[in-house]
Write an enzyme that holds these catalytic residues in place. Structure first.
Site, mmCIF file in Angstrom:
data_model
loop_
_atom_site.group_PDB
_atom_site.id
_atom_site.type_symbol
_atom_site.label_atom_id
_atom_site.label_comp_id
_atom_site.label_asym_id
_atom_site.label_seq_id
_atom_site.Cartn_x
_atom_site.Cartn_y
_atom_site.Cartn_z
ATOM 1 N N ARG A 1 76.825 17.800 61.991
ATOM 2 C CA ARG A 1 77.753 18.921 61.767
ATOM 3 C C ARG A 1 77.460 19.567 60.416
ATOM 4 N NH1 ARG A 1 83.034 20.961 62.871
ATOM 5 N NH2 ARG A 1 84.464 20.924 61.087
ATOM 6 N N HIS B 1 78.581 13.187 62.042
ATOM 7 C CA HIS B 1 79.134 14.190 61.125
ATOM 8 C C HIS B 1 78.044 14.824 60.270
ATOM 9 C CE1 HIS B 1 83.064 15.796 60.284
ATOM 10 N NE2 HIS B 1 82.771 15.886 59.000
ATOM 11 N N ARG C 1 82.757 18.041 65.827
ATOM 12 C CA ARG C 1 83.154 16.701 65.396
ATOM 13 C C ARG C 1 82.938 15.767 66.583
ATOM 14 N NH1 ARG C 1 87.377 20.274 63.815
ATOM 15 N NH2 ARG C 1 87.630 20.430 61.542
ATOM 16 N N TYR D 1 79.785 23.647 51.355
ATOM 17 C CA TYR D 1 78.430 23.814 51.890
ATOM 18 C C TYR D 1 77.646 24.850 51.095
ATOM 19 C CZ TYR D 1 80.195 21.174 55.853
ATOM 20 O OH TYR D 1 80.743 20.204 56.644
ATOM 21 N N HIS E 1 87.569 24.994 60.461
ATOM 22 C CA HIS E 1 88.237 24.645 59.216
ATOM 23 C C HIS E 1 89.535 25.430 59.077
ATOM 24 C CE1 HIS E 1 84.266 23.218 57.146
ATOM 25 N NE2 HIS E 1 84.818 22.287 57.898
ATOM 26 N N LYS F 1 91.049 20.010 65.554
ATOM 27 C CA LYS F 1 92.183 19.387 64.871
ATOM 28 C C LYS F 1 93.432 20.241 65.027
ATOM 29 C CE LYS F 1 89.915 16.641 61.266
ATOM 30 N NZ LYS F 1 89.778 16.445 59.806
#
Length: 279
Positions: free
Chosen positions: A223, A220, A137, A255, A246, A159
Protein backbone atom coordinates in the site's frame (compact mmCIF):
# COMPACT_ATOMS: atom_id res chain seq x y z
CA UNK A 1 -17.12 0.04 39.54
CA UNK A 2 -14.41 -1.76 37.57
CA UNK A 3 -16.81 -4.66 37.04
CA UNK A 4 -19.45 -2.28 35.71
CA UNK A 5 -16.95 -0.70 33.32
CA UNK A 6 -15.53 -4.06 32.24
CA UNK A 7 -19.02 -5.40 31.49
CA UNK A 8 -19.37 -2.75 28.77
CA UNK A 9 -16.24 -3.95 26.99
CA UNK A 10 -18.02 -6.44 24.73
CA UNK A 11 -20.56 -3.82 23.62
CA UNK A 12 -17.71 -1.41 22.87
CA UNK A 13 -15.82 -3.96 20.78
CA UNK A 14 -18.99 -4.77 18.87
CA UNK A 15 -19.45 -1.07 18.11
CA UNK A 16 -15.94 -0.94 16.64
CA UNK A 17 -16.92 -3.65 14.19
CA UNK A 18 -20.47 -2.47 13.44
CA UNK A 19 -20.03 1.30 13.24
CA UNK A 20 -16.34 1.87 12.60
CA UNK A 21 -15.64 -1.15 10.42
CA UNK A 22 -12.40 -2.01 12.23
CA UNK A 23 -10.56 -5.20 11.33
CA UNK A 24 -10.46 -8.23 13.63
CA UNK A 25 -6.80 -7.55 14.36
CA UNK A 26 -7.46 -3.94 15.38
CA UNK A 27 -10.39 -4.94 17.59
CA UNK A 28 -8.22 -7.56 19.27
CA UNK A 29 -5.55 -4.94 20.06
CA UNK A 30 -8.21 -2.66 21.60
CA UNK A 31 -9.52 -5.52 23.70
CA UNK A 32 -6.07 -6.46 24.98
CA UNK A 33 -5.24 -2.84 25.88
CA UNK A 34 -8.50 -2.32 27.77
CA UNK A 35 -8.29 -5.60 29.71
CA UNK A 36 -4.70 -4.84 30.64
CA UNK A 37 -5.51 -1.28 31.69
CA UNK A 38 -8.43 -2.29 33.89
CA UNK A 39 -6.08 -4.43 35.95
CA UNK A 40 -4.00 -1.41 36.93
CA UNK A 41 -6.03 1.82 36.67
CA UNK A 42 -7.31 3.44 39.83
CA UNK A 43 -11.06 4.11 39.94
CA UNK A 44 -12.08 7.10 42.08
CA UNK A 45 -15.83 7.28 42.64
CA UNK A 46 -17.50 10.55 43.58
CA UNK A 47 -21.13 11.45 44.10
CA UNK A 48 -21.99 12.32 40.52
CA UNK A 49 -18.99 11.16 38.51
CA UNK A 50 -16.14 8.69 38.33
CA UNK A 51 -12.46 9.38 37.69
CA UNK A 52 -10.19 6.83 36.08
CA UNK A 53 -6.58 7.46 37.08
CA UNK A 54 -4.27 6.08 34.39
CA UNK A 55 -1.02 6.72 36.25
CA UNK A 56 -0.59 3.18 37.71
CA UNK A 57 -1.13 1.75 34.22
CA UNK A 58 1.23 4.25 32.60
CA UNK A 59 3.92 3.23 35.07
CA UNK A 60 3.29 -0.42 34.20
CA UNK A 61 3.76 0.16 30.44
CA UNK A 62 6.46 2.85 30.68
CA UNK A 63 9.15 0.46 29.39
CA UNK A 64 7.39 0.09 26.02
CA UNK A 65 8.21 2.25 23.01
CA UNK A 66 6.29 5.55 22.70
CA UNK A 67 4.25 4.40 19.70
CA UNK A 68 2.94 1.33 21.55
CA UNK A 69 2.11 3.37 24.65
CA UNK A 70 0.28 5.93 22.52
CA UNK A 71 -1.82 3.23 20.85
CA UNK A 72 -2.79 1.69 24.20
CA UNK A 73 -3.79 5.05 25.67
CA UNK A 74 -5.75 5.89 22.54
CA UNK A 75 -7.72 2.63 22.91
CA UNK A 76 -8.62 3.55 26.50
CA UNK A 77 -9.68 7.08 25.52
CA UNK A 78 -11.95 5.69 22.82
CA UNK A 79 -13.45 3.20 25.29
CA UNK A 80 -14.13 5.92 27.88
CA UNK A 81 -15.71 8.10 25.20
CA UNK A 82 -18.00 5.17 24.38
CA UNK A 83 -18.91 4.75 28.07
CA UNK A 84 -19.73 8.45 28.41
CA UNK A 85 -21.91 8.21 25.34
CA UNK A 86 -23.82 5.37 26.97
CA UNK A 87 -24.84 6.97 30.24
CA UNK A 88 -21.69 6.81 32.36
CA UNK A 89 -19.83 9.88 33.59
CA UNK A 90 -16.13 9.08 33.58
CA UNK A 91 -13.21 11.48 33.40
CA UNK A 92 -9.58 10.53 32.85
CA UNK A 93 -6.65 11.53 35.03
CA UNK A 94 -2.98 11.33 33.95
CA UNK A 95 -4.16 11.30 30.36
CA UNK A 96 -1.41 13.48 28.91
CA UNK A 97 -0.35 12.61 25.38
CA UNK A 98 3.20 11.51 24.68
CA UNK A 99 5.32 12.53 21.74
CA UNK A 100 5.63 9.81 19.14
CA UNK A 101 8.40 10.20 16.55
CA UNK A 102 6.96 9.95 13.04
CA UNK A 103 8.58 7.19 11.05
CA UNK A 104 8.47 7.10 7.29
CA UNK A 105 6.74 4.11 5.69
CA UNK A 106 8.98 1.66 3.88
CA UNK A 107 7.74 0.99 0.35
CA UNK A 108 9.04 -1.85 -1.79
CA UNK A 109 10.64 -0.87 -5.06
CA UNK A 110 8.85 -1.69 -8.30
CA UNK A 111 11.88 -3.73 -9.36
CA UNK A 112 11.68 -5.95 -6.27
CA UNK A 113 7.93 -6.44 -6.65
CA UNK A 114 8.38 -7.60 -10.25
CA UNK A 115 11.21 -9.89 -9.15
CA UNK A 116 8.98 -11.51 -6.51
CA UNK A 117 6.11 -11.94 -8.99
CA UNK A 118 8.38 -13.92 -11.33
CA UNK A 119 8.50 -16.69 -8.70
CA UNK A 120 4.82 -16.51 -7.67
CA UNK A 121 1.96 -18.87 -8.45
CA UNK A 122 -1.06 -17.43 -10.26
CA UNK A 123 -3.01 -17.03 -6.99
CA UNK A 124 -0.06 -15.38 -5.25
CA UNK A 125 0.47 -13.06 -8.20
CA UNK A 126 -3.19 -11.99 -8.04
CA UNK A 127 -3.06 -11.17 -4.32
CA UNK A 128 0.14 -9.12 -4.61
CA UNK A 129 -0.99 -7.38 -7.81
CA UNK A 130 -4.33 -6.29 -6.32
CA UNK A 131 -2.65 -4.87 -3.23
CA UNK A 132 -0.03 -3.08 -5.33
CA UNK A 133 -2.33 -1.67 -8.03
CA UNK A 134 -5.29 -0.74 -5.80
CA UNK A 135 -3.51 0.31 -2.61
CA UNK A 136 -5.84 -1.72 -0.40
CA UNK A 137 -5.51 -2.46 3.29
CA UNK A 138 -5.40 -6.20 3.98
CA UNK A 139 -8.81 -5.97 5.70
CA UNK A 140 -10.24 -4.35 2.57
CA UNK A 141 -8.88 -7.11 0.36
CA UNK A 142 -10.32 -9.79 2.64
CA UNK A 143 -13.79 -8.21 2.51
CA UNK A 144 -13.76 -7.41 -1.24
CA UNK A 145 -17.03 -8.61 -2.79
CA UNK A 146 -17.63 -9.69 -6.38
CA UNK A 147 -20.49 -7.22 -6.78
CA UNK A 148 -18.08 -4.35 -6.08
CA UNK A 149 -15.75 -5.21 -8.97
CA UNK A 150 -16.62 -3.69 -12.36
CA UNK A 151 -14.60 -3.51 -15.57
CA UNK A 152 -12.83 -0.28 -14.66
CA UNK A 153 -13.47 0.37 -10.97
CA UNK A 154 -13.47 -1.36 -7.61
CA UNK A 155 -15.71 -0.12 -4.82
CA UNK A 156 -13.82 -0.54 -1.55
CA UNK A 157 -15.34 -0.70 1.93
CA UNK A 158 -12.78 1.06 4.11
CA UNK A 159 -12.41 2.24 7.69
CA UNK A 160 -15.53 3.61 9.32
CA UNK A 161 -17.68 1.74 6.78
CA UNK A 162 -16.84 4.39 4.19
CA UNK A 163 -16.85 3.46 0.51
CA UNK A 164 -14.42 4.72 -2.10
CA UNK A 165 -13.97 3.93 -5.79
CA UNK A 166 -10.50 2.95 -7.02
CA UNK A 167 -9.53 2.61 -10.72
CA UNK A 168 -8.89 -0.96 -11.84
CA UNK A 169 -6.09 -1.58 -14.34
CA UNK A 170 -7.03 -3.70 -17.33
CA UNK A 171 -4.18 -6.13 -16.60
CA UNK A 172 -5.39 -6.58 -13.01
CA UNK A 173 -8.96 -7.12 -14.21
CA UNK A 174 -7.76 -9.88 -16.55
CA UNK A 175 -6.13 -11.68 -13.61
CA UNK A 176 -9.32 -11.33 -11.56
CA UNK A 177 -11.48 -12.66 -14.40
CA UNK A 178 -9.28 -15.72 -14.86
CA UNK A 179 -9.27 -16.40 -11.11
CA UNK A 180 -13.08 -16.09 -10.95
CA UNK A 181 -13.47 -18.39 -13.94
CA UNK A 182 -11.23 -21.04 -12.39
CA UNK A 183 -12.50 -20.83 -8.79
CA UNK A 184 -16.13 -19.63 -9.04
CA UNK A 185 -16.29 -17.62 -5.78
CA UNK A 186 -19.84 -16.83 -4.64
CA UNK A 187 -19.79 -13.60 -2.63
CA UNK A 188 -16.22 -12.57 -1.82
CA UNK A 189 -13.35 -12.59 -4.29
CA UNK A 190 -11.26 -14.71 -1.93
CA UNK A 191 -13.21 -17.39 -0.08
CA UNK A 192 -12.65 -20.49 2.00
CA UNK A 193 -15.52 -22.79 2.95
CA UNK A 194 -18.03 -20.28 1.54
CA UNK A 195 -16.74 -17.52 3.82
CA UNK A 196 -14.32 -14.68 3.15
CA UNK A 197 -10.69 -15.68 3.40
CA UNK A 198 -9.06 -14.46 6.59
CA UNK A 199 -6.67 -11.51 6.68
CA UNK A 200 -4.01 -13.75 8.19
CA UNK A 201 -4.21 -16.15 5.26
CA UNK A 202 -3.78 -13.32 2.75
CA UNK A 203 -0.99 -11.81 4.84
CA UNK A 204 0.84 -15.15 4.88
CA UNK A 205 0.59 -15.35 1.09
CA UNK A 206 2.30 -11.98 0.68
CA UNK A 207 5.02 -12.87 3.20
CA UNK A 208 5.67 -16.17 1.38
CA UNK A 209 5.98 -14.57 -2.07
CA UNK A 210 8.66 -12.10 -1.01
CA UNK A 211 10.49 -14.52 1.25
CA UNK A 212 11.47 -16.48 -1.86
CA UNK A 213 13.54 -13.53 -3.06
CA UNK A 214 15.00 -12.81 0.37
CA UNK A 215 12.70 -9.96 1.38
CA UNK A 216 10.49 -9.50 4.41
CA UNK A 217 7.40 -7.66 3.15
CA UNK A 218 3.99 -6.93 4.67
CA UNK A 219 0.79 -6.19 2.74
CA UNK A 220 0.81 -2.65 4.13
CA UNK A 221 4.17 -2.01 2.51
CA UNK A 222 2.56 -2.69 -0.87
CA UNK A 223 0.00 0.00 0.00
CA UNK A 224 2.91 2.33 0.77
CA UNK A 225 4.47 1.41 -2.57
CA UNK A 226 1.20 2.25 -4.35
CA UNK A 227 0.97 5.67 -2.68
CA UNK A 228 4.63 6.54 -3.17
CA UNK A 229 4.58 5.55 -6.85
CA UNK A 230 1.59 7.81 -7.52
CA UNK A 231 3.04 10.80 -5.69
CA UNK A 232 6.47 10.39 -7.29
CA UNK A 233 4.71 10.49 -10.67
CA UNK A 234 3.12 13.83 -9.72
CA UNK A 235 -0.38 12.59 -8.91
CA UNK A 236 -2.22 15.30 -6.88
CA UNK A 237 -2.03 14.56 -3.16
CA UNK A 238 -5.80 15.15 -2.82
CA UNK A 239 -6.47 12.38 -5.35
CA UNK A 240 -4.03 9.99 -3.66
CA UNK A 241 -5.60 10.72 -0.27
CA UNK A 242 -9.04 9.85 -1.66
CA UNK A 243 -7.78 6.68 -3.35
CA UNK A 244 -6.19 5.51 -0.09
CA UNK A 245 -9.32 6.25 1.92
CA UNK A 246 -7.54 8.58 4.33
CA UNK A 247 -9.85 10.63 6.53
CA UNK A 248 -7.55 13.66 6.27
CA UNK A 249 -4.91 14.74 3.80
CA UNK A 250 -2.43 15.10 6.68
CA UNK A 251 -2.16 11.29 6.81
CA UNK A 252 -1.17 11.21 3.14
CA UNK A 253 1.44 13.93 3.52
CA UNK A 254 3.89 11.53 5.18
CA UNK A 255 4.37 10.00 1.72
CA UNK A 256 5.45 13.36 0.33
CA UNK A 257 8.18 13.41 3.00
CA UNK A 258 9.20 9.93 1.87
CA UNK A 259 9.40 11.16 -1.72
CA UNK A 260 11.66 14.01 -0.63
CA UNK A 261 13.89 11.59 1.31
CA UNK A 262 14.26 9.36 -1.75
CA UNK A 263 15.06 12.35 -3.95
CA UNK A 264 17.73 13.42 -1.48
CA UNK A 265 19.28 9.94 -1.53
CA UNK A 266 19.25 9.86 -5.32
CA UNK A 267 20.78 13.34 -5.46
CA UNK A 268 23.56 12.32 -3.07
CA UNK A 269 24.38 9.34 -5.27
CA UNK A 270 24.22 11.24 -8.55
CA UNK A 271 25.87 14.62 -7.98
CA UNK A 272 29.63 14.62 -8.71
CA UNK A 273 30.42 16.70 -5.62
CA UNK A 274 28.45 14.38 -3.30
CA UNK A 275 31.07 11.83 -2.50
CA UNK A 276 31.00 9.94 0.80
CA UNK A 277 33.11 12.58 2.49
CA UNK A 278 31.15 15.63 1.31
CA UNK A 279 27.50 14.43 1.73
Amino acid sequence: MKKSISSKRVDFLQSLEDFRGYSDLTIKSYDEAIKEALEYVEILEEEKSTTMNLMPYRIKISHLNPKTISKKLSAIRTFVKFLNGNGMKISLKADESIKVPKTLPKPISHKHILQALEHASFYEKLVVTILYTLGLRISELSSLKLKDISDEWVRVLGKGNKHRDVPLLHSTKELIDKYMSDNCPKIFLFEANDERLSENSLRYTVNKVFKRVGLKVTPHQLRHSYATALLNSNAPIADVSELLGHSTMATTQIYTKLGSALKQQNYNKAHPLCGDEQC
